[in-house]
Scaffold this motif. Structure first.
Motif, short mmCIF file in Angstrom:
data_model
loop_
_atom_site.label_atom_id
_atom_site.label_comp_id
_atom_site.label_asym_id
_atom_site.label_seq_id
_atom_site.Cartn_x
_atom_site.Cartn_y
_atom_site.Cartn_z
N GLN A 88 90.16 56.51 31.80
CA GLN A 88 89.11 55.85 31.00
C GLN A 88 89.01 54.38 31.35
O GLN A 88 87.91 53.81 31.36
N LYS A 89 90.13 53.74 31.65
CA LYS A 89 90.12 52.34 32.07
C LYS A 89 89.28 52.16 33.33
O LYS A 89 88.62 51.15 33.52
N PHE A 90 89.26 53.18 34.18
CA PHE A 90 88.50 53.15 35.42
C PHE A 90 87.05 53.62 35.22
O PHE A 90 86.31 53.69 36.19
N GLY A 91 86.68 53.93 33.99
CA GLY A 91 85.30 54.30 33.72
C GLY A 91 85.01 55.78 33.76
O GLY A 91 83.85 56.19 33.65
N LYS A 129 80.85 58.13 38.13
CA LYS A 129 79.71 58.01 39.04
C LYS A 129 79.68 56.60 39.65
O LYS A 129 80.37 55.71 39.19
N GLY A 130 78.87 56.44 40.68
CA GLY A 130 78.59 55.10 41.19
C GLY A 130 79.53 54.57 42.24
O GLY A 130 79.59 53.36 42.44
N LEU A 164 86.59 47.74 42.00
CA LEU A 164 87.86 48.20 42.58
C LEU A 164 88.81 47.02 42.80
O LEU A 164 90.01 47.12 42.53
N SER A 165 88.29 45.92 43.30
CA SER A 165 89.09 44.73 43.53
C SER A 165 89.71 44.22 42.23
O SER A 165 90.88 43.82 42.20
#
Length: 174
Positions: free
Chosen positions: A124-127, A151-152, A162-163
């Motif tokens: 969830q932290k990563f979306g 997605k995306g 990501l960075s």
């Protein structure tokens, strides 16, 4: 285990010489989801990506995804229990998603035990969003799996995101 480790963790592609360590770590983390032969098939498949995370010579984590059409289906993510809570799962997930992005994949998906709150928190932290539920998915327990989607991966903003996630994981693991 001392939380300050002098030797850096190294991300790398899993090679045949790592397979015994992968199976050992799989057994430790999951009770052996996959066999040595299954991991060998992953290495042999052009549609699989199998990444490792090592501390010196010791494999402390690994992850895998399957490239299916425009999707990265994350099949496994494991961190040795001794090294959990140090940002290594986040580091490995970043590497898997970055690899998927470089392959031109548009989205990522996975299944996770509904009761695995730590993994759910990471995803969830990563979306990742919950897209569904597979009832009685895990045969050994009869537990449901949540199906998560992200997605995306090809969006212009994704490399920067990501960075940021990678920087957070570095800050967790000085």
């Amino acid at each position: 285990m001392n939380s300050s480790i002098a030797v850096p963790f190294v991300l790398h592609a899993i090679a045949p010489e790592h397979l015994n360590a992968v199976v050992t770590l799989d057994r430790l983390c999951f009770g052996q989801l996959w066999s040595l032969e299954a991991y060998q098939r992953e290495l042999d498949s052009p549609n699989s990506e199998l990444l490792g995370l090592s501390l010196g010579e010791e494999l402390v984590g690994f992850g895998c995804y399957w490239a299916i059409v425009e999707e990265a289906h994350l099949t496994i993510l494991a961190i040795h229990p001794q090294y959990q809570h140090q940002g290594l799962g986040q580091t490995l997930l970043c590497a898997l998603l970055d690899s998927a992005r470089h392959r031109g994949l548009e989205r990522a998906t996975l299944e996770v035990k509904a009761s695995n709150h730590r993994a759910l928190g990471l995803y969830q932290k990563f979306g990742f969003l919950t897209a569904g539920r597979r009832r009685n998915y895990y045969q050994e327990t009869g537990e449901d799996a949540l199906v998560l989607w992200l997605k995306g991966l090809q969006s212009p903003q994704f490399p920067e995101q990501l960075s940021q996630w990678q920087q957070q994981s570095i800050n967790l693991n000085p």
